[in-house]
Design a protein around this motif. Structure first.
Motif, short mmCIF file in Angstrom:
data_model
loop_
_atom_site.label_atom_id
_atom_site.label_comp_id
_atom_site.label_asym_id
_atom_site.label_seq_id
_atom_site.Cartn_x
_atom_site.Cartn_y
_atom_site.Cartn_z
N HIS A 87 39.24 32.35 36.31
CA HIS A 87 37.91 33.35 35.79
C HIS A 87 37.60 34.23 37.12
O HIS A 87 36.71 35.12 36.89
N LYS A 88 38.40 34.04 38.22
CA LYS A 88 38.03 34.88 39.25
C LYS A 88 39.23 36.09 39.32
O LYS A 88 38.95 36.86 39.73
N ALA B 249 39.14 24.98 39.04
CA ALA B 249 39.61 24.92 40.48
C ALA B 249 38.70 23.96 41.00
O ALA B 249 39.54 23.09 41.86
N THR B 250 37.62 23.69 40.92
CA THR B 250 36.91 22.41 41.29
C THR B 250 37.77 21.21 41.17
O THR B 250 37.85 20.35 41.91
N ASN C 153 34.56 32.47 49.93
CA ASN C 153 33.76 32.96 48.76
C ASN C 153 32.26 33.45 48.98
O ASN C 153 31.62 34.01 48.16
N SER D 43 41.64 29.91 40.54
CA SER D 43 40.76 29.81 39.32
C SER D 43 40.96 31.12 38.25
O SER D 43 41.03 32.16 39.01
N ASP E 28 42.56 25.96 49.40
CA ASP E 28 41.60 26.71 48.07
C ASP E 28 41.87 28.01 48.50
O ASP E 28 41.30 28.63 48.94
N GLN F 76 39.70 32.43 46.18
CA GLN F 76 39.39 33.86 46.36
C GLN F 76 40.75 34.48 47.05
O GLN F 76 40.83 35.82 47.27
#
Ligand code: PLP
Length: 382
Positions: free
Chosen positions: A205-206, A71-72, A155, A203, A180, A183
């Protein structure tokens, strides 16, 4: 181990884990860009199936769904891509003071580019965005191309930004709107047909998928930023994200998204129940416990707190079995002492330094919360 750091990352969903093992055994190793031969086509088909799953679940048929390495990276593609496109005409980026570092620091660095000015929108001590400040900035000159980048759900704090009001303001003043949603997507479905977001980052992995996968949804309506590629060296992902795609992560990420859509409601309830149990236990057993801001149902599962006269770092070292964080995980990567988030709330420096964040999800059972809370209380008293 008691895992209370789900905003940092989440364990793989067991079904995603099985799916990945099967996929590794299937040995789909071709380069998805080499779709002119069979090995490449197998990988290409997997990527395109994953893309279709995302388009269907996000109602994003008329949008581009891009796969990135995180996501970054996705946030950088939007912010630097917008700046690359408009810097010769001068442009502005408005961002909130409590953005994740992948947005905050990217904006700060783009401010050094000729023709780009970035403006930080403050938050109140309760974490709420100063919407009047945002509007007064938008009003100043709406002929200058402007991108507003405000996260959906924070977050570190249990804060949901008023994205509906923000997008209305952006439409009114002719600005683009990126959010973004790392979350946010954990807690809310994404309907890209609603003209709420111009672009949105997720993202994997969240949401109990593999690490190393970001998903960027980029619309084509008035809120969607127009971009130029800021990375070069390949035509993958509509020319915006060069580099060979990670077939395994992308296929498994799409699986995680499908599963998350089914489990989200139960996951939110669990996060919410765990957060309340944890916070109530600490409140009842530790006079020096303070919530930084109250728990919020809209941003379930995040408890941001401090314990008076308690050095957070040494407390965490005393109870390594309880995985709590001092803020965002990316802080740890640079070895920094404080997060910018409590600073933005205007908290005194001695509190800023000792903020803790517990965040909940599938990696902890409700019945284990009391044991984890007990350990925090015991070691805080020592
Ligand atoms: N944005 C928010 C709100 C996050 O919580 C995170 C992860 O901590 C990121 C962006 C970065 O995500 P990734 O780890 O995929 O780069």
């Amino acid at each position: 181990m008691y895992y209370l750091d789900h905003c940092g990352t989440t364990p793989l969903d067991p079904d995603v884990s099985h799916f990945m093992k099967d996929l590794i055994d299937a040995n789909i190793f071709g380069n998805p860009s080499a779709s002119h031969h069979e090995a490449g086509r197998h990988a290409f088909d997997m990527i395109e199936n994953a893309r279709e799953t995302c388009e269907r679940l996000f109602n994003a048929k008329n949008s581009q769904v891009l796969f990135t390495s995180s996501a970054t990276e996705a946030n950088n593609i939007i912010l630097a891509g917008f700046a690359s496109r408009y810097k010769n005409r001068t442009c502005r980026i408005l961002y909130s003071a409590i953005e994740h570092k992948s947005v905050l620091e990217t904006c700060q660095s783009l401010n050094e580019w000729a023709g780009v000015s970035t403006i930080e929108i403050p938050v109140f001590p309760n974490g709420r965005l100063d919407l009047d400040f945002l509007e007064s900035e938008l009003m100043k000159d709406n002929s200058v191309p402007t991108l507003v980048t405000i996260m959906h759900i924070n977050n570190e704090l249990p804060i949901r930004n008023p994205v509906e009001q923000i997008s209305t303001l952006c439409l009114k003043y002719n600005a683009f709107f990126h959010s973004d949603g790392v979350q946010g997507y954990v807690r809310e479905p994404l309907n890209f047909n609603e003209n709420l977001f111009g672009s949105y980052t997720i993202s994997s992995h969240k949401i109990y998928g593999p690490k190393g996968l970001g998903i960027l949804v980029l619309g084509s309506g008035p809120l969607s930023p127009r971009l130029l590629p800021y990375m070069h060296g390949g035509d993958q992902e509509f020319g915006l994200r060069p580099g060979t795609l990670n077939t395994l992560a992308i296929a498994a990420g799409a699986k995680a998204i499908e599963i998350h859509e089914k489990k989200r409601v139960d996951r939110i309830k669990h996060m919410h129940d765990c957060a309340h149990l944890f916070s109530n236990y600490l409140k009842n057993h530790l006079k020096s416990f303070h919530l930084t801001i109250p728990i919020d149902q809209q941003a379930a599962g995040i408890v941001n707190f401090y314990i008076e006269n308690q050095d957070s770092q040494s407390l965490l070292l005393k109870i390594p079995r309880v995985c709590i964080n001092r803020g965002a995980s990316c802080l740890g990567a640079g070895g920094e002492r404080y997060s910018h988030v409590p600073r933005a709330l205007g908290l005194p420096i001695e509190i800023q330094a000792n903020i803790l964040r517990a965040s909940f999800g599938d990696g902890i059972k409700l019945e284990d919360i009391e044991k984890a809370s007990q350990l925090v209380v015991e070691h805080s008293k020592k």
